[in-house]
Design an enzyme around this catalytic site. Structure first.
Site, PDB file in Angstrom:
ATOM      1  N   LYS A 126      62.642 -13.520  32.867  1.00 61.77           N
ATOM      2  CA  LYS A 126      61.797 -14.699  32.990  1.00 61.77           C
ATOM      3  C   LYS A 126      62.664 -15.949  32.952  1.00 61.77           C
ATOM      4  O   LYS A 126      63.447 -16.143  32.017  1.00 61.77           O
ATOM      5  CB  LYS A 126      60.765 -14.736  31.861  1.00 61.77           C
ATOM      6  CG  LYS A 126      59.713 -15.839  32.019  1.00 61.77           C
ATOM      7  CD  LYS A 126      58.560 -15.636  31.051  1.00 61.77           C
ATOM      8  CE  LYS A 126      57.444 -16.647  31.285  1.00 61.77           C
ATOM      9  NZ  LYS A 126      56.263 -16.377  30.442  1.00 61.77           N
ATOM     10  N   SER A 136      62.465 -19.754  27.112  1.00 61.38           N
ATOM     11  CA  SER A 136      61.604 -20.586  26.280  1.00 61.38           C
ATOM     12  C   SER A 136      62.367 -21.821  25.830  1.00 61.38           C
ATOM     13  O   SER A 136      63.526 -21.721  25.403  1.00 61.38           O
ATOM     14  CB  SER A 136      61.128 -19.808  25.051  1.00 61.38           C
ATOM     15  OG  SER A 136      60.495 -20.683  24.137  1.00 61.38           O
ATOM     16  N   ASN A 171      58.677 -20.093  33.053  1.00 64.41           N
ATOM     17  CA  ASN A 171      58.245 -20.442  31.711  1.00 64.41           C
ATOM     18  C   ASN A 171      57.712 -21.880  31.701  1.00 64.41           C
ATOM     19  O   ASN A 171      57.486 -22.465  32.764  1.00 64.41           O
ATOM     20  CB  ASN A 171      59.424 -20.283  30.742  1.00 64.41           C
ATOM     21  CG  ASN A 171      58.994 -19.802  29.367  1.00 64.41           C
ATOM     22  OD1 ASN A 171      58.073 -20.340  28.771  1.00 64.41           O
ATOM     23  ND2 ASN A 171      59.677 -18.792  28.850  1.00 64.41           N
ATOM     24  N   ASN A 217      53.327 -26.779  23.733  1.00 62.99           N
ATOM     25  CA  ASN A 217      53.527 -25.957  22.538  1.00 62.99           C
ATOM     26  C   ASN A 217      55.002 -25.903  22.170  1.00 62.99           C
ATOM     27  O   ASN A 217      55.881 -25.982  23.023  1.00 62.99           O
ATOM     28  CB  ASN A 217      52.964 -24.543  22.754  1.00 62.99           C
ATOM     29  CG  ASN A 217      54.014 -23.561  23.238  1.00 62.99           C
ATOM     30  OD1 ASN A 217      54.788 -23.017  22.449  1.00 62.99           O
ATOM     31  ND2 ASN A 217      54.056 -23.345  24.554  1.00 62.99           N
ATOM     32  N   ASN A 273      61.650 -23.468  23.191  1.00 60.83           N
ATOM     33  CA  ASN A 273      61.314 -23.692  21.791  1.00 60.83           C
ATOM     34  C   ASN A 273      62.200 -22.957  20.796  1.00 60.83           C
ATOM     35  O   ASN A 273      61.942 -22.987  19.595  1.00 60.83           O
ATOM     36  CB  ASN A 273      59.847 -23.326  21.560  1.00 60.83           C
ATOM     37  CG  ASN A 273      58.926 -24.189  22.400  1.00 60.83           C
ATOM     38  OD1 ASN A 273      59.139 -25.379  22.549  1.00 60.83           O
ATOM     39  ND2 ASN A 273      57.915 -23.569  22.999  1.00 60.83           N
ATOM     40  N   THR A 274      63.225 -22.269  21.280  1.00 57.93           N
ATOM     41  CA  THR A 274      64.268 -21.695  20.432  1.00 57.93           C
ATOM     42  C   THR A 274      65.568 -22.375  20.831  1.00 57.93           C
ATOM     43  O   THR A 274      66.012 -22.244  21.975  1.00 57.93           O
ATOM     44  CB  THR A 274      64.370 -20.169  20.617  1.00 57.93           C
ATOM     45  OG1 THR A 274      63.153 -19.562  20.174  1.00 57.93           O
ATOM     46  CG2 THR A 274      65.536 -19.600  19.819  1.00 57.93           C
ATOM     47  N   PHE A 331      58.575 -18.572  19.102  1.00 58.49           N
ATOM     48  CA  PHE A 331      58.621 -17.119  18.917  1.00 58.49           C
ATOM     49  C   PHE A 331      58.093 -16.716  17.536  1.00 58.49           C
ATOM     50  O   PHE A 331      58.696 -15.878  16.843  1.00 58.49           O
ATOM     51  CB  PHE A 331      60.039 -16.573  19.101  1.00 58.49           C
ATOM     52  CG  PHE A 331      60.569 -16.602  20.504  1.00 58.49           C
ATOM     53  CD1 PHE A 331      59.792 -16.980  21.582  1.00 58.49           C
ATOM     54  CD2 PHE A 331      61.897 -16.251  20.757  1.00 58.49           C
ATOM     55  CE1 PHE A 331      60.303 -17.004  22.873  1.00 58.49           C
ATOM     56  CE2 PHE A 331      62.421 -16.271  22.043  1.00 58.49           C
ATOM     57  CZ  PHE A 331      61.624 -16.646  23.100  1.00 58.49           C
TER      58      PHE A 331
END
Length: 355
Positions: free
Chosen positions: A220, A178, A249, A113, A180-181, A117
């Site tokens: 995390k 994460s 993560n 994925n 993805n940022t 966010f």
């Protein structure tokens, strides 16, 4: 009779992954509202577990990401989770990354994925949590920063979210891991981590005095940290006396799936291929953190045996997410019972190391 999810899964898998995600949550809400527990799996027998100064009905939780806006909390608790973590939430609403941004890898029980966010903002999450009618377990809230907030200003985003969710959360998770940022994981660098978490720890104590309760704060971390990065992170988190650590993560690596076309999709890989890597990081953190700092093991759990492996590596609690895509709610009870058996008879058998 086959479990309801086993019947629904082939239909859901005809939809793209993100559409199926939303359809599943809406269906779960409908079943919960109309039929109560009649069509849901029987919840696991209680297995009270004391961690973080909190009593969890059982040690198996839902990882952040499935319910980013805290809009499905009642229904998710009805599945039998001992705790549910909602978010990641950011100060302002944001759409996330362009679609498509979720991809199944069914032959490996995995998901990639790059959601980024996507959420309605912290005020919307607060309103949703305030409407929860029957909180059957422990509620965690996962906080992050907006995509367009530069790292040098990230502290303000995290502080804003911390202050807004503090009165409602049983625990709060700081998400700096994460993939993805853009640039987010740079906040795990030792000095950046010390500045951010130090500021949040001060705010945590201030908020505790103001609200008359101390809400635990966890951090995390990513599975892609080097050994020196893990040692540095453990040093900082120990020095600042965080309440707990969540390991881990998703990974930017592609273990076991690098030969598949989907491996070229950007984003974080989760599910079974992450198990070994995430558990290795969990074990390394356990050996470097004081015992007073508990660990939540997440990443790659697709069976009860996987949950037990996380316990053997040092996890006090575990979380599932991608495994639910393939196994459905039955995974929850399977993990609870496997962990119960291990705790009641720790001398029976040997859990092999992972990694």
């Amino acid at each position: 009779m086959r479990p309801a999810y086993a019947l629904a899964r082939p239909l859901l898998f005809r939809l793209d992954a993100e559409t199926a995600h939303h359809v599943t949550l809406r269906g779960l809400d409908l079943i919960h509202a109309v039929a109560g527990g009649l069509l849901l799996p029987r919840p696991p027998k209680p297995f009270p577990t004391r961690v973080l100064g909190l009593t969890f009905p059982n040690p198996v939780g839902l990882a952040a990401g499935l319910d980013k806006n805290g809009a499905h909390i009642d229904s998710l608790f009805a599945l039998g989770f001992g705790f549910v973590e909602v978010g990641t939430v950011t100060p302002r609403p944001q759409a996330g990354n362009p679609k498509p941004r979720m991809f199944r890898v069914p032959e490996h029980l995995a998901v990639i994925n790059r959601l980024g966010f996507n959420n309605e903002g912290v005020d919307a999450l607060v309103r949703n949590v305030e409407r929860v009618r029957n909180r059957r377990g422990v509620l965690g809230i996962n906080i992050g920063k907006n995509k367009d907030t530069p790292n040098e200003l990230a502290e303000a985003d995290y502080l804003h979210c911390l202050e807004r969710v503090y009165p409602l959360a049983d625990y709060i998770t700081v998400n700096i891991s994460s993939p993805n940022t853009a640039g987010l994981r740079e906040l795990q660098e030792e000095q950046a981590l010390r500045r951010l978490v130090g500021s949040l720890r001060e705010a945590q104590e201030r908020l505790g005095a103001h609200h008359g309760k101390r809400v635990p704060m966890l951090v995390k971390i990513a599975p892609d940290l080097s050994e020196s990065d893990i040692e540095a992170a453990a040093r900082v988190l120990s020095d600042l006396q965080v309440d707990g650590v969540i390991a881990t993560n998703t990974t930017v690596g592609r273990p076991d799936v690098e030969h598949l076309p989907v491996a070229d999709e950007a984003g974080g890989l989760s599910g079974r291929p992450l198990m070994a890597q995430a558990t290795t990081v969990l074990r390394m953190m356990r050996t470097r953190l004081p015992e007073a700092i508990p660990l939540i093991g997440v990443g790659g759990i697709v069976s009860g045996a996987d949950a037990v492996t996380k316990m053997a590596a040092g996890a006090n609690l575990v979380q599932c997410y991608s495994g639910l895509v393939y196994r459905g709610p039955a995974l929850i009870g399977e993990c609870v019972e496997a962990m119960r058996r291990r705790k009641e008879a720790p001398s029976r058998g040997h859990v092999p190391p992972v990694g």
